[in-house]
Design a protein around this motif. Structure first.
Motif, PDB file in Angstrom:
ATOM      1  N   ASP A   1       5.064  39.392 -82.126  1.00 14.92           N
ATOM      2  CA  ASP A   1       6.253  40.282 -82.002  1.00 14.92           C
ATOM      3  C   ASP A   1       5.444  41.092 -82.686  1.00 14.92           C
ATOM      4  O   ASP A   1       6.313  42.859 -82.202  1.00 14.92           O
ATOM      5  CB  ASP A   1       7.316  39.990 -83.058  1.00 14.92           C
ATOM      6  CG  ASP A   1       8.113  38.515 -82.463  1.00 14.92           C
ATOM      7  OD1 ASP A   1       7.998  38.127 -81.441  1.00 14.92           O
ATOM      8  OD2 ASP A   1       8.747  37.728 -84.052  1.00 14.92           O
ATOM      9  N   THR A   2       4.999  41.407 -83.324  1.00 17.02           N
ATOM     10  CA  THR A   2       4.322  43.123 -84.012  1.00 17.02           C
ATOM     11  C   THR A   2       3.724  43.708 -83.115  1.00 17.02           C
ATOM     12  O   THR A   2       3.898  44.827 -82.750  1.00 17.02           O
ATOM     13  CB  THR A   2       3.060  43.074 -84.847  1.00 17.02           C
ATOM     14  OG1 THR A   2       4.135  41.780 -85.989  1.00 17.02           O
ATOM     15  CG2 THR A   2       3.453  44.040 -85.694  1.00 17.02           C
TER      16      THR A   2
ATOM     17  N   ARG B   1       4.396  43.103 -79.617  1.00 24.53           N
ATOM     18  CA  ARG B   1       5.150  43.101 -78.494  1.00 24.53           C
ATOM     19  C   ARG B   1       5.634  45.370 -79.211  1.00 24.53           C
ATOM     20  O   ARG B   1       5.437  46.052 -78.260  1.00 24.53           O
ATOM     21  CB  ARG B   1       5.641  42.498 -78.413  1.00 24.53           C
ATOM     22  CG  ARG B   1       5.433  41.266 -77.089  1.00 24.53           C
ATOM     23  CD  ARG B   1       6.443  40.208 -77.526  1.00 24.53           C
ATOM     24  NE  ARG B   1       5.710  39.793 -76.472  1.00 24.53           N
ATOM     25  CZ  ARG B   1       6.428  38.614 -76.301  1.00 24.53           C
ATOM     26  NH1 ARG B   1       8.226  38.010 -76.999  1.00 24.53           N
ATOM     27  NH2 ARG B   1       6.055  37.142 -76.083  1.00 24.53           N
ATOM     28  N   LYS B   2       5.878  45.199 -80.190  1.00 22.61           N
ATOM     29  CA  LYS B   2       6.319  46.262 -80.719  1.00 22.61           C
ATOM     30  C   LYS B   2       5.777  47.856 -80.580  1.00 22.61           C
ATOM     31  O   LYS B   2       6.065  48.599 -80.297  1.00 22.61           O
ATOM     32  CB  LYS B   2       6.615  46.717 -81.941  1.00 22.61           C
ATOM     33  CG  LYS B   2       8.053  45.670 -82.486  1.00 22.61           C
ATOM     34  CD  LYS B   2       8.470  45.297 -83.589  1.00 22.61           C
ATOM     35  CE  LYS B   2       9.581  44.488 -83.820  1.00 22.61           C
ATOM     36  NZ  LYS B   2      10.675  44.354 -85.485  1.00 22.61           N
TER      37      LYS B   2
ATOM     38  N   GLY C   1       6.839  47.286 -75.432  1.00 28.93           N
ATOM     39  CA  GLY C   1       8.076  45.990 -75.348  1.00 28.93           C
ATOM     40  C   GLY C   1       6.933  45.842 -74.665  1.00 28.93           C
ATOM     41  O   GLY C   1       7.208  44.609 -73.154  1.00 28.93           O
TER      42      GLY C   1
END
Length: 334
Positions: A324-325, A327-328, A332
């Motif tokens: 998730d980190t 992707r940020k 995205g």
């Protein structure tokens, strides 16, 4: 020589040898000298005893103070007083030259050194040695930050910055995609890594490959793997702080060359070395940290997970946080 002859010689009236032609001219003078000399000799003979007495009295050195008389017991005899030695006696004549020699230093013998003889060294400036202009300048140690991949790998291969180089078989530089978004950092090479020169091989390496596969990643595909320490510590012990400090510039340069978007610290030692902390895995997990401006996620080492299967779920949660980190950070993109 008789005393009268000695006196005549001292007065200049002793007979002298003259040339053969001058004997007649000197004959009258000789007769007169004999008559005068006879009178003088008789006079000297009469005076000699008194002169010797005067010389003997004058030769005795004067005493500054007479020693106080000491009382002696009737049963103890008084100590004999030392007899003064006349300067004209044979003993004094023999002792005088040696005493004079000791009093007067030898001209060839140098005087003894004193502390003041070396005081002038303190004020003398150290000589400045001229530098060789033609000698090539040595590259400073901080030039690691300017090396490219090939030069950095060669520098690590020949590194002798700490004593770990003495017992290593191979250095473990790193492996993978040099332009990857993901960078996985372990602690130090083990026995298998030292033998093959590649990080995370053996059973721990297979488990790491499975973890990457679960994230749709693969070794060498958008992933670069390295270690904090490039040489194996003896007995697989934890590296010493000075060993980490000497080896960290290599890792810093690798991070600068890869430019990852996410770093995953595998194991307690790797996390503590990167984050400069002594916190435990439990206190460091579940949060986003930072190293050299890059987000860092802390999780368990694959070798630990092989012994503690119940913590695999925790490791999976850490990998999901890292995804998730990432992707940020990537805007995205998946």
């Amino acid at each position: 020589m008789a005393l009268d002859e000695y006196a005549l010689e001292e007065l200049g009236l002793a007979p002298r040898w003259v040339r053969k032609g001058a004997a007649a001219a000197v004959e009258s003078v000789a007769v007169e000298a004999v008559s005068v000399g006879t009178g003088v000799a008789s006079h000297v003979t009469e005076v000699a005893p008194s002169v010797e007495a005067v010389v003997a009295r004058a030769s005795v050195p004067p005493q500054a103070e007479a020693p106080a008389p000491t009382r002696t017991s009737p049963r103890e005899p008084a100590a004999a007083a030392p007899q003064p030695t006349s300067p004209t006696s044979p003993e004094s004549r023999r002792a005088a030259p040696s005493e004079a020699k000791r009093a007067q230093p030898d001209a060839d013998e140098p005087p003894p050194f004193t502390e003041d003889d070396f005081a002038w060294f303190d004020s003398v400036a150290e000589p400045v040695l001229p530098q060789d202009i033609d000698a090539p300048a040595r590259a400073p140690r901080d030039d690691i930050a300017t090396l490219d991949w090939d030069a950095l790998a060669e520098r690590v291969k020949s590194c002798e910055r700490c004593r770990l180089c003495e017992k290593r078989t191979n250095t473990v530089f790193g492996v993978g995609d040099r332009e990857a978004d993901w960078m996985l950092i372990g602690e130090a090479p083990g026995e298998n890594e030292d033998r093959q020169g590649e990080p995370f091989v053996g059973q721990a390496g297979k488990l790491l490959d499975n973890m990457l596969h679960a994230l749709t990643l693969a070794r060498g595909e958008n992933v670069y793997i390295a270690n904090v320490i490039k040489c194996r510590p003896p007995g697989n012990r934890n590296p010493e702080p000075d060993e980490v400090a000497r080896c960290e510039p290599y890792l810093q340069r690798q991070v600068a060359l890869v430019k990852p978007k996410i770093i995953v610290a595998l194991g307690r030692f790797a996390a503590q070395s990167l984050l400069k902390t002594e916190g435990s895995i439990a206190s460091l997990r579940g949060r986003v940290h930072e190293y050299e401006g890059v987000p860092v996620i802390v999780t368990y080492h694959p070798a630990y997970l092989l012994r503690s299967l119940h913590d695999k779920s925790k490791a999976w949660a850490d990998l999901c946080l890292a995804r998730d980190t990432w992707r940020k950070a990537a805007g995205g993109e998946s």
